[in-house]
Structures are given as structure tokens and as C-alpha cells.
Design a protein around this motif. Structure first.
Motif, PDB file in Angstrom:
ATOM      1  N   ARG A 256       1.572  -1.249 -34.210  1.00  0.00           N
ATOM      2  CA  ARG A 256       0.289  -1.568 -33.528  1.00  0.00           C
ATOM      3  C   ARG A 256       0.403  -2.379 -32.337  1.00  0.00           C
ATOM      4  O   ARG A 256       0.034  -1.978 -31.198  1.00  0.00           O
ATOM      5  CB  ARG A 256      -0.523  -2.039 -34.673  1.00  0.00           C
ATOM      6  CG  ARG A 256      -1.752  -2.401 -34.070  1.00  0.00           C
ATOM      7  CD  ARG A 256      -2.822  -3.001 -35.200  1.00  0.00           C
ATOM      8  NE  ARG A 256      -4.034  -3.169 -34.899  1.00  0.00           N
ATOM      9  CZ  ARG A 256      -4.530  -4.234 -34.219  1.00  0.00           C
ATOM     10  NH1 ARG A 256      -3.709  -5.579 -34.311  1.00  0.00           N
ATOM     11  NH2 ARG A 256      -5.680  -4.349 -33.991  1.00  0.00           N
TER      12      ARG A 256
ATOM     13  N   TYR B  78       2.093  -0.303 -29.547  1.00  0.00           N
ATOM     14  CA  TYR B  78       1.152   0.632 -29.022  1.00  0.00           C
ATOM     15  C   TYR B  78       0.175  -0.045 -28.033  1.00  0.00           C
ATOM     16  O   TYR B  78       0.038   0.527 -27.004  1.00  0.00           O
ATOM     17  CB  TYR B  78       0.457   1.317 -30.087  1.00  0.00           C
ATOM     18  CG  TYR B  78       0.104   2.729 -29.712  1.00  0.00           C
ATOM     19  CD1 TYR B  78      -1.238   3.087 -29.185  1.00  0.00           C
ATOM     20  CD2 TYR B  78       0.804   3.795 -29.758  1.00  0.00           C
ATOM     21  CE1 TYR B  78      -1.626   4.263 -28.674  1.00  0.00           C
ATOM     22  CE2 TYR B  78       0.426   5.035 -29.437  1.00  0.00           C
ATOM     23  CZ  TYR B  78      -0.672   5.435 -28.724  1.00  0.00           C
ATOM     24  OH  TYR B  78      -1.005   6.307 -28.361  1.00  0.00           O
TER      25      TYR B  78
ATOM     26  N   TYR C 213      -4.447   4.659 -30.262  1.00  0.00           N
ATOM     27  CA  TYR C 213      -4.028   4.084 -31.506  1.00  0.00           C
ATOM     28  C   TYR C 213      -4.602   4.568 -32.744  1.00  0.00           C
ATOM     29  O   TYR C 213      -4.120   5.168 -33.556  1.00  0.00           O
ATOM     30  CB  TYR C 213      -3.435   2.533 -31.651  1.00  0.00           C
ATOM     31  CG  TYR C 213      -3.051   2.016 -32.850  1.00  0.00           C
ATOM     32  CD1 TYR C 213      -1.979   2.245 -33.203  1.00  0.00           C
ATOM     33  CD2 TYR C 213      -3.958   1.503 -33.872  1.00  0.00           C
ATOM     34  CE1 TYR C 213      -1.221   1.840 -34.322  1.00  0.00           C
ATOM     35  CE2 TYR C 213      -3.305   1.022 -34.846  1.00  0.00           C
ATOM     36  CZ  TYR C 213      -2.220   1.013 -35.133  1.00  0.00           C
ATOM     37  OH  TYR C 213      -1.601   0.612 -36.555  1.00  0.00           O
TER      38      TYR C 213
ATOM     39  N   GLU D 178      -2.489   7.413 -34.068  1.00  0.00           N
ATOM     40  CA  GLU D 178      -1.251   6.747 -34.751  1.00  0.00           C
ATOM     41  C   GLU D 178      -1.639   6.372 -36.386  1.00  0.00           C
ATOM     42  O   GLU D 178      -0.971   6.644 -37.068  1.00  0.00           O
ATOM     43  CB  GLU D 178      -0.818   5.556 -34.098  1.00  0.00           C
ATOM     44  CG  GLU D 178       0.132   5.962 -33.067  1.00  0.00           C
ATOM     45  CD  GLU D 178       1.403   6.624 -32.982  1.00  0.00           C
ATOM     46  OE1 GLU D 178       1.915   6.347 -34.183  1.00  0.00           O
ATOM     47  OE2 GLU D 178       1.619   7.351 -32.273  1.00  0.00           O
TER      48      GLU D 178
END
Length: 178
Positions: A4, A7, A49, A53
Motif C-alpha cells: 500500500r 503504491y 490502488y 491492487e
């Protein structure tokens, strides 16, 4: 560093200040141009994100709204997933990127740029390589490919593929500078 954080902070060439430092406080109080550019890019990366992701609809919509509000102030229209890591934006003002365009790593983009189709029934979307510097007012139109390490001059209109690496293109229509 977890994924996290990696990113969110991948745009390393933007000047991010340590929270509550003197530079951060001045930037926040004066609401400088760079302050809004950093906030926009952070919202864009957060939206990416939570879209790609770690899918979370509520967080994605939150950051999408934040990005769009800032984008309206700055004149930006950039969809999630267009730019790879380490985007550097120098100026605000009308940066429009087609949602299906693909731009590589370490791209530098200046204000008043358009990356999109030629209009009508589109014949494709631009694919731009790594380390490309796009000058003020440049336009990249159509289903073209631009190689790595290319510099596109201010005001250039690129309508044909640039397959040679490390060149500078200028003019209307854009030609390789000899």
C-alpha cells in the motif's frame, strides 16, 4: 514497506515534504500549485490502488471523487491505470489523457497536453514508452507508439509513431529533430 505504501508513494520525482515540516506547513498554508499537484497525484494513485491492487468499491469511489474535484480545479482528466509509476507533472492546466492510453514509467508531462484519439471512429490509442518528456501544449493523437527516452517539444502535434529511441520531436506535424 508494504504494498500500500509503495503504491501510494511511487511518484518519487514529485517533491513530497515530511508531514508538519516547515516546507509542508508553508505549502499547505499558501496552497501552492505544487501542493494541489501532489494531492491530485496521491488521489490518482490511491484510486488505482483500490481499483487494481486491493479492490474496495467504497474507497475507490472516495478517491475517485477527490481526484475529480481536484482535477476540475487543475484542469486534469486522467483515468486510473493510464500512467505507470513515477509520473511528474510540472504545471496545472488542461491535461487530458484518454482512458485507454498507456504511458510508461518515469514520464514527465507539462500543462495543456492532450493524449488521445483523432476523433470520430477512433483507430486506436497512444502507447508511450518509458522516460518520455511531453512538452507544454503537445498533442499525441491516434493509435501510435512512442519509443523510450523521447522528448516531445512544446506545441508539437504527434500523429505518427516515433520508433527511434532517445530523439527529440518538434513541429506540426511532429518530426524528428536532426
Amino acid at each position: 514497506m508494504n504494498i500500500r505504501n509503495r503504491y501510494f508513494f511511487q511518484d518519487q520525482r514529485m517533491d513530497y515534504f515530511k508531514s508538519f515540516s516547515k516546507a509542508w506547513c508553508l505549502d499547505y498554508l499558501l496552497l501552492s500549485e505544487q501542493y494541489f499537484l501532489r494531492r491530485y497525484l496521491s488521489a490518482l494513485r490511491a484510486e488505482e490502488y483500490y481499483t487494481f491492487e486491493s479492490p474496495n468499491k467504497l474507497m475507490r469511489l472516495f478517491y475517485l471523487r477527490r481526484k475529480n474535484l481536484l482535477g476540475r480545479k487543475l484542469g486534469f482528466f486522467i483515468s486510473a491505470g493510464c500512467f505507470e509509476e513515477d509520473l511528474k507533472v510540472y504545471h496545472y492546466g488542461s491535461i487530458i489523457v484518454h482512458p485507454k492510453a498507456k504511458i510508461g514509467k518515469h514520464c514527465t508531462i507539462h500543462g495543456n497536453c492532450c493524449i488521445g484519439t483523432k476523433g470520430g471512429n477512433s483507430e486506436g490509442y497512444p502507447v508511450i514508452g518509458d522516460h518520455v518528456d511531453i512538452g507544454q501544449g503537445a498533442q499525441i493523437l491516434g493509435g501510435i507508439t512512442i519509443a523510450n527516452n523521447v522528448r516531445i517539444g512544446a506545441g508539437a502535434i504527434v500523429t505518427k509513431s516515433i520508433l527511434e529511441e532517445g530523439v527529440t520531436v518538434v513541429g506540426i506535424p511532429a518530426r524528428i529533430l536532426q
